[in-house]
Design a protein around this motif. Structure first.
Motif, short mmCIF file in Angstrom:
data_model
loop_
_atom_site.label_atom_id
_atom_site.label_comp_id
_atom_site.label_asym_id
_atom_site.label_seq_id
_atom_site.Cartn_x
_atom_site.Cartn_y
_atom_site.Cartn_z
N SER A 290 0.81 -1.22 0.00
CA SER A 290 0.00 0.00 0.00
C SER A 290 0.85 1.27 0.00
O SER A 290 0.30 2.38 0.00
CB SER A 290 -0.90 0.01 1.23
OG SER A 290 -0.10 -0.02 2.39
N HIS A 315 -5.52 14.47 1.78
CA HIS A 315 -6.37 14.70 2.94
C HIS A 315 -7.71 14.00 2.86
O HIS A 315 -8.27 13.59 3.85
CB HIS A 315 -6.60 16.22 3.12
CG HIS A 315 -5.57 16.81 4.00
ND1 HIS A 315 -5.49 16.52 5.34
CD2 HIS A 315 -4.54 17.66 3.74
CE1 HIS A 315 -4.47 17.17 5.86
NE2 HIS A 315 -3.87 17.87 4.92
N ARG A 316 -8.20 13.86 1.62
CA ARG A 316 -9.58 13.43 1.47
C ARG A 316 -9.83 12.04 2.02
O ARG A 316 -10.78 11.79 2.73
CB ARG A 316 -9.99 13.51 -0.01
CG ARG A 316 -11.45 13.92 -0.13
CD ARG A 316 -11.90 14.00 -1.57
NE ARG A 316 -11.03 14.85 -2.40
CZ ARG A 316 -10.96 14.72 -3.72
NH1 ARG A 316 -11.65 13.79 -4.34
NH2 ARG A 316 -10.16 15.51 -4.42
N ASN A 317 -8.91 11.11 1.66
CA ASN A 317 -9.14 9.73 2.10
C ASN A 317 -8.17 9.30 3.17
O ASN A 317 -7.81 8.13 3.27
CB ASN A 317 -9.04 8.79 0.91
CG ASN A 317 -10.24 8.94 -0.01
OD1 ASN A 317 -11.36 9.05 0.47
ND2 ASN A 317 -9.98 8.98 -1.30
N GLU A 319 -8.27 8.86 6.46
CA GLU A 319 -8.66 7.78 7.38
C GLU A 319 -8.69 6.43 6.66
O GLU A 319 -8.26 5.42 7.18
CB GLU A 319 -10.02 8.11 8.02
CG GLU A 319 -10.60 7.00 8.89
CD GLU A 319 -9.95 6.84 10.28
OE1 GLU A 319 -9.18 7.74 10.70
OE2 GLU A 319 -10.17 5.80 10.92
N GLU A 320 -9.20 6.45 5.40
CA GLU A 320 -9.30 5.21 4.63
C GLU A 320 -7.90 4.65 4.32
O GLU A 320 -7.66 3.45 4.44
CB GLU A 320 -10.07 5.51 3.33
CG GLU A 320 -10.67 4.30 2.65
CD GLU A 320 -11.60 3.47 3.55
OE1 GLU A 320 -11.61 2.25 3.39
OE2 GLU A 320 -12.28 4.08 4.43
N THR A 321 -6.98 5.53 3.92
CA THR A 321 -5.61 5.11 3.60
C THR A 321 -4.94 4.51 4.84
O THR A 321 -4.29 3.47 4.78
CB THR A 321 -4.77 6.32 3.12
OG1 THR A 321 -5.46 6.92 2.05
CG2 THR A 321 -3.39 5.89 2.68
N LYS A 324 -6.36 1.07 5.60
CA LYS A 324 -5.83 0.05 4.68
C LYS A 324 -4.39 -0.31 5.03
O LYS A 324 -3.99 -1.47 5.01
CB LYS A 324 -5.88 0.58 3.23
CG LYS A 324 -7.19 0.26 2.56
CD LYS A 324 -7.06 0.40 1.04
CE LYS A 324 -8.42 0.45 0.37
NZ LYS A 324 -8.54 1.58 -0.57
N HIS A 358 -12.81 0.59 12.83
CA HIS A 358 -11.55 0.34 12.13
C HIS A 358 -10.52 -0.27 13.09
O HIS A 358 -9.83 -1.23 12.76
CB HIS A 358 -10.99 1.64 11.55
CG HIS A 358 -11.71 2.07 10.29
ND1 HIS A 358 -11.43 3.25 9.65
CD2 HIS A 358 -12.68 1.45 9.57
CE1 HIS A 358 -12.21 3.36 8.58
NE2 HIS A 358 -12.98 2.28 8.52
#
Ligand code: ZN
Length: 491
Positions: A290, A315-317, A319-321, A324, A358
């Motif tokens: 990743s 910045h946008r993703n 938390e998602e990054t 993962k 998460h």
């Protein structure tokens, strides 16, 4: 899951790798030089009895006779006893010239012979077999009383169902904790077959002779690692292949037919990139697909693993990054612990996550990935700062301790004083001595990097020091010096 074992055998070392679904998971290394004789069983010959010491010397075929004390000799209940300890008299137990089956408890060192016992014990993966008694014991390190009862009952049940000719005694090793019936049964059967072959060797051989050797790595692998998932076992030495095949036919029939001789031109550890993986497993940094990475540090007290996102993260993703990356880190960490064989306390610093769900999922993934581990593991908690604490049972030495030693240049610190720091140490040393001696000049011996710096970036400072003490300073490169080493000499 497909599992395969590769064995690389040479006269000086044997290496075993376990590959699951094409990915290296475990490495075992054994060097011939470091193998002792502890655990070996011999049919020995008593060469001298020492009544004063209550001991005897036994010839087991080594250069020096081995030593056995009366307390290590199995005595019949009706043997005449003496003294306060009630130990039987050695004269009533053994006599010169008789043969005696013994096991080595201590390697010979220098002029001292090996130490022996007649209380034989033959280890397998979960159990130790003791042919001369009928007791079922259990490691004290398994402290849960329910688990202790379960295991003891399991052993008794298997012994009874298998109707073993001579039952013998068993000790449940710490590794047996949580292990199921089929494994325990396989161990009991293995040990009985093995003891059968040892008894045969005792009957047929003439003292002194070795009748059982603690298994070398290639056979221990068959005993300890082989399970029904193993599809094949490839060995790059014809001789070892033949030994393993024989051993498997006799003692591990469940994998007979899956052992192959590897005659390929490519080195066997080039398959699945095993050799490269071993080299990488010695590094601190582990790259994640990743883009993130792990930093693994092994100290004497514990292992710490730091999880990092790689470079710039939008910045946008965010938390998602992070989520993962932490998920990938969980599976990678479980694999790295096995591969590096890290034991003891392990502290994992995942990247901080806001979302409680998460966090739970990352922990669950870690737990699940740890299930494939042969060593016992447990997550013991999450600290206030979000550090995950876990333990992994220490078995052998870690891969790093097997293959590496502390760096002599930095003494294992992993850091060196910079060339700049050394230059200033040199200046201080010169200034400290400047008034004490009537010399005209100094000669500085130092590493290339330090001398380069003195002649370049530090040349102004050198001139200043020379002017201040009114003496000249000369430099000489010492190629054998590390960056931290230097000498200032009066000339
Ligand atoms: Zn170093």
């Amino acid at each position: 899951m497909s599992e395969e074992i590769l064995m690389n055998v040479s006269p000086m070392e044997s290496r075993v790798s376990v590959v699951e679904n094409g990915v290296l998971q475990e490495v075992y290394i054994e060097r011939s030089r470091s193998r002792g004789i502890v655990g070996n069983v011999y049919k020995g010959k008593v060469v001298r009895v020492l009544p004063g010491m209550q001991a005897a010397f036994v010839d087991i075929g080594l250069e020096r006779a081995a030593f056995i004390h009366v307390s290590e000799i199995q005595a019949k209940a009706d043997a005449p006893r003496q003294g306060e300890s009630g130990e039987p008299n050695i004269l009533g137990l053994v006599h010169e010239g008789q043969s005696l089956v013994v096991q080595v408890t201590k390697d010979p060192i220098g002029s001292k012979g090996a130490r022996l016992t007649t209380h034989l014990s033959i280890p397998a993966r979960y159990l130790v077999f003791m042919p001369h008694n009928n007791h079922v014991g259990i490691s004290l390190r398994i402290d849960d009383s329910q688990e202790r009862d379960r295991l003891k009952e399991l052993v008794e049940k298997c012994i009874e169902e298998e109707q073993l000719s001579e039952r013998g005694g068993f000790i449940l090793r710490t590794a047996a904790e949580g292990v199921g019936e089929s494994e325990i049964r396989a161990d009991i059967l293995f040990l009985h077959r093995l003891w059968g072959t040892i008894e045969e060797a005792i009957k047929e051989s003439k003292a002194p002779a070795c009748v059982y050797e603690d298994l070398p790595l290639h056979l221990r692998t068959m005993r300890d690692l082989v399970n029904p998932n193993i599809e094949r076992i490839r060995i790059d030495s014809r001789e070892t292949f033949e030994k393993v095949s024989k051993f498997v036919k006799k003692l591990v029939p469940q994998v007979d037919g899956r052992v192959e001789y590897y005659s390929g031109e490519r080195p066997i550890f080039d398959l699945f990139g095993v050799e490269d993986e071993i080299t990488r497993a010695l590094g601190r940094k582990v790259q994640l697909k990743s883009g993130g990475y792990l930093i693994i540090d092994q100290t004497e007290a514990m292992t710490t693993i730091d999880v990092n996102t790689g470079g710039f993260v939008g910045h946008r993703n965010l938390e998602e990054t992070i989520f993962k990356t932490n998920l990938e880190a969980s599976t990678t960490i479980a694999r790295q612990l096995r591969l590096r064989n890290l034991g003891g306390i392990i502290i994992i610093d995942f990247i901080d996550m806001e979302d409680a769900e998460h966090q739970r999922q990352v922990l669950r993934t870690l737990e699940k990935s740890l299930e494939n581990d042969h060593a016992k593991t447990g997550i013991t908690g999450v600290t206030e700062l979000g550090l995950v604490q876990m333990t992994r049972k220490r078995t052998r030495e870690s891969l790093e301790n097997t293959l590496c030693e502390a760096c002599p240049t930095c003494n294992g610190r992993g850091m060196l004083k910079t060339a700049e720091t050394i230059c200033y140490e040199i200046f201080r040393e010169i200034l400290r001595n400047a008034r004490a001696y009537e010399n005209d000049a100094y000669l500085v011996l130092a590493a290339q990097s330090v001398v380069d710096r003195l002649l370049d970036e530090e040349s102004d400072n050198v001139a200043n020091v020379e002017a201040f003490i009114d003496k000249t300073i000369r430099f000489q490169v010492e190629p054998m010096y590390t960056q931290e080493q230097f000498d200032v000499v009066l000339v």
